[in-house]
Design a protein around this motif. Structure first.
Motif, mmCIF file in Angstrom:
data_model
loop_
_atom_site.group_PDB
_atom_site.id
_atom_site.type_symbol
_atom_site.label_atom_id
_atom_site.label_comp_id
_atom_site.label_asym_id
_atom_site.label_seq_id
_atom_site.Cartn_x
_atom_site.Cartn_y
_atom_site.Cartn_z
ATOM 1 N N ASP A 98 3.349 9.081 -4.956
ATOM 2 C CA ASP A 98 2.615 8.802 -4.267
ATOM 3 C C ASP A 98 2.825 7.449 -3.637
ATOM 4 O OD1 ASP A 98 0.127 8.329 -3.082
ATOM 5 O OD2 ASP A 98 -0.958 8.584 -5.541
ATOM 6 N N TRP A 99 2.410 6.943 -2.308
ATOM 7 C CA TRP A 99 2.963 5.987 -1.988
ATOM 8 C C TRP A 99 1.785 5.150 -1.107
ATOM 9 C CZ3 TRP A 99 7.822 4.287 -2.563
ATOM 10 C CH2 TRP A 99 8.765 5.288 -3.119
ATOM 11 N N GLY A 100 1.035 5.899 -1.855
ATOM 12 C CA GLY A 100 -0.422 5.610 -1.619
ATOM 13 C C GLY A 100 -1.180 6.001 0.078
ATOM 14 N N SER A 101 -0.329 6.323 1.231
ATOM 15 C CA SER A 101 0.020 6.525 1.967
ATOM 16 C C SER A 101 0.776 7.699 2.478
ATOM 17 C CB SER A 101 0.024 5.056 3.312
ATOM 18 O OG SER A 101 -0.902 4.271 3.000
ATOM 19 N N ALA A 102 -0.032 8.878 3.506
ATOM 20 C CA ALA A 102 0.450 10.031 4.150
ATOM 21 C C ALA A 102 2.076 9.560 4.543
ATOM 22 C CB ALA A 102 -0.331 10.531 4.285
ATOM 23 N N ILE A 103 2.740 10.601 4.012
ATOM 24 C CA ILE A 103 4.239 10.060 5.074
ATOM 25 C C ILE A 103 4.220 11.217 6.607
ATOM 26 C CG2 ILE A 103 6.411 10.534 4.353
ATOM 27 C CD1 ILE A 103 5.554 7.692 3.208
ATOM 28 N N GLU A 104 4.466 10.558 7.438
ATOM 29 C CA GLU A 104 4.773 11.468 8.601
ATOM 30 C C GLU A 104 5.945 11.662 8.902
ATOM 31 O OE1 GLU A 104 2.696 12.751 12.891
ATOM 32 O OE2 GLU A 104 1.992 11.056 12.121
ATOM 33 N N TYR A 105 6.128 12.800 8.640
ATOM 34 C CA TYR A 105 7.684 12.126 8.882
ATOM 35 C C TYR A 105 8.789 13.184 9.970
ATOM 36 C CZ TYR A 105 13.473 13.380 7.676
ATOM 37 O OH TYR A 105 14.486 13.137 7.633
ATOM 38 N N ILE A 106 8.907 12.693 11.529
ATOM 39 C CA ILE A 106 9.704 13.544 12.549
ATOM 40 C C ILE A 106 11.114 13.356 12.346
ATOM 41 C CG2 ILE A 106 9.060 13.471 14.780
ATOM 42 C CD1 ILE A 106 7.584 11.551 12.255
ATOM 43 N N SER A 107 11.455 14.174 12.730
ATOM 44 C CA SER A 107 12.781 13.687 12.755
ATOM 45 C C SER A 107 13.096 15.171 14.353
ATOM 46 C CB SER A 107 14.032 15.667 11.765
ATOM 47 O OG SER A 107 15.081 15.944 12.404
ATOM 48 N N THR A 108 14.388 13.971 15.257
ATOM 49 C CA THR A 108 13.530 14.368 15.964
ATOM 50 C C THR A 108 15.564 14.024 17.362
ATOM 51 O OG1 THR A 108 12.863 14.050 18.617
ATOM 52 C CG2 THR A 108 12.805 12.499 17.381
ATOM 53 N N GLY A 109 15.810 14.428 18.299
ATOM 54 C CA GLY A 109 16.410 13.786 18.843
ATOM 55 C C GLY A 109 16.268 13.026 20.121
ATOM 56 N N LEU A 110 14.747 12.713 20.157
ATOM 57 C CA LEU A 110 14.397 12.159 21.404
ATOM 58 C C LEU A 110 14.972 10.365 21.819
ATOM 59 C CD1 LEU A 110 11.957 11.277 22.796
ATOM 60 C CD2 LEU A 110 11.170 9.302 21.027
ATOM 61 N N LEU A 111 15.687 9.898 21.007
ATOM 62 C CA LEU A 111 16.945 8.484 20.835
ATOM 63 C C LEU A 111 17.723 8.820 20.487
ATOM 64 C CD1 LEU A 111 13.888 6.037 21.638
ATOM 65 C CD2 LEU A 111 15.442 6.907 23.540
ATOM 66 N N PRO A 112 19.117 7.768 20.737
ATOM 67 C CA PRO A 112 19.949 7.896 19.983
ATOM 68 C C PRO A 112 19.655 6.876 17.965
ATOM 69 C CG PRO A 112 20.831 7.497 22.581
ATOM 70 C CD PRO A 112 19.335 7.803 22.538
ATOM 71 N N ILE A 113 20.249 7.366 17.873
ATOM 72 C CA ILE A 113 20.025 6.354 16.274
ATOM 73 C C ILE A 113 20.319 5.232 16.171
ATOM 74 C CG2 ILE A 113 21.900 7.533 15.229
ATOM 75 C CD1 ILE A 113 18.244 6.382 13.351
ATOM 76 N N ASP A 114 21.188 4.815 17.314
ATOM 77 C CA ASP A 114 21.983 3.508 17.734
ATOM 78 C C ASP A 114 21.421 2.347 18.083
ATOM 79 O OD1 ASP A 114 22.958 4.591 19.320
ATOM 80 O OD2 ASP A 114 24.884 4.324 19.174
ATOM 81 N N ILE A 115 20.249 2.681 18.378
ATOM 82 C CA ILE A 115 19.739 1.838 20.003
ATOM 83 C C ILE A 115 17.976 0.947 19.083
ATOM 84 C CG2 ILE A 115 19.189 3.853 21.283
ATOM 85 C CD1 ILE A 115 19.431 1.797 23.779
ATOM 86 N N GLY A 116 18.191 0.467 19.965
ATOM 87 C CA GLY A 116 16.127 0.098 19.736
ATOM 88 C C GLY A 116 15.694 -0.132 18.416
ATOM 89 N N LEU A 117 16.623 -0.673 16.942
ATOM 90 C CA LEU A 117 16.355 -0.811 15.533
ATOM 91 C C LEU A 117 16.303 -2.215 15.015
ATOM 92 C CD1 LEU A 117 17.813 2.646 14.077
ATOM 93 C CD2 LEU A 117 14.930 2.183 14.724
#
Length: 233
Positions: A98-117
């Motif tokens: 229980d983190w105090g807020s709901a967790i919305e977990y999205i697993s997707t290939g929308l974008l590469p993981i190594d850009i824009g973080l």
């Protein structure tokens, strides 16, 4: 994390002793906190990123809110939106806590993981979150089913300082034609100066029309059917 503690020289037997002595408190299989620690979701995300090396980050509206770029605070409890590449699993201890807020977990290939973080600094640690450029594309990935299109557009209106080079790179690698078209439509509609610096010939915008909102308004330039509320803004 049990495996991380082992790498620090604390064996499983010693971990069990610490738990029995009350020096560690379990929050799920293989995950512990110190007594009286009030661990936030970002602290849990830090553990995922730094201890498990999991490619999971905070994105979409969560990342925009952290950077002060969300249009408004919703009256309902805010969901924490976490993104990862496809086939990455969120550990059960994180899902079930229980983190105090709901967790919305999205697993997707929308974008590469190594850009824009980018790194987001908390008081004693930092976590990786989406830059505003990436976060807005993630918002459009969730729209209109999970995020309102009109709210998304109002967020776009405030994104006057997006970096065109990063936007260019993200859109060139975006796997969703819907997201690419919606982004270009909203950016053009908002009239941002950086929009004119994009080389749209390098984007995959597909062929034929895309219906975002059934029964909506057709926007010929971008071959999109969007809601009447969005079209008239």
């Amino acid at each position: 994390m049990a495996s991380w503690l082992e790498r620090q020289g604390i064996s499983r037997d010693l971990q069990a002793y610490y738990r029995r002595s009350g020096w560690l408190v379990s929050i799920g299989a293989g995950a512990f906190v110190k007594p009286d620690d009030n661990v936030s979701w970002s602290g849990g995300l830090y553990a995922l990123q730094h201890h498990l090396k999991a490619p999971i980050h905070a994105g979409a509206m969560t990342a925009l809110s952290l950077k002060g770029l969300a249009h408004y605070v919703r009256l309902r409890s805010e969901k924490i939106q976490l993104f990862s590449p496809t086939k990455t699993k969120l550990p059960a201890w994180f899902r079930n806590h229980d983190w105090g807020s709901a967790i919305e977990y999205i697993s997707t290939g929308l974008l590469p993981i190594d850009i824009g973080l980018i790194d987001y600094e908390e008081k004693t640690y930092s976590v990786r979150i989406s830059s505003p450029e990436r976060a807005f594309l993630e918002c459009l990935y969730l729209a209109p089913e999970k995020l309102d299109l009109v709210e998304s557009y109002h967020v776009m209106e405030g994104l006057i300082t997006l970096r065109p080079k990063l936007v260019q790179s993200l859109l060139e690698q975006c796997s969703s034609i819907k997201v690419t078209r919606l982004f270009l439509y909203m950016a053009a509609k908002a009239g941002h100066a950086w929009y004119a610096r994009l080389d749209q010939s390098k984007f995959d915008t597909g062929n034929g029309s895309r219906t975002i909102t059934p029964g909506g308004v057709y926007v010929a330039e971008f071959e999109l059917v969007v809601s009447k509320e969005l079209a008239k803004l």
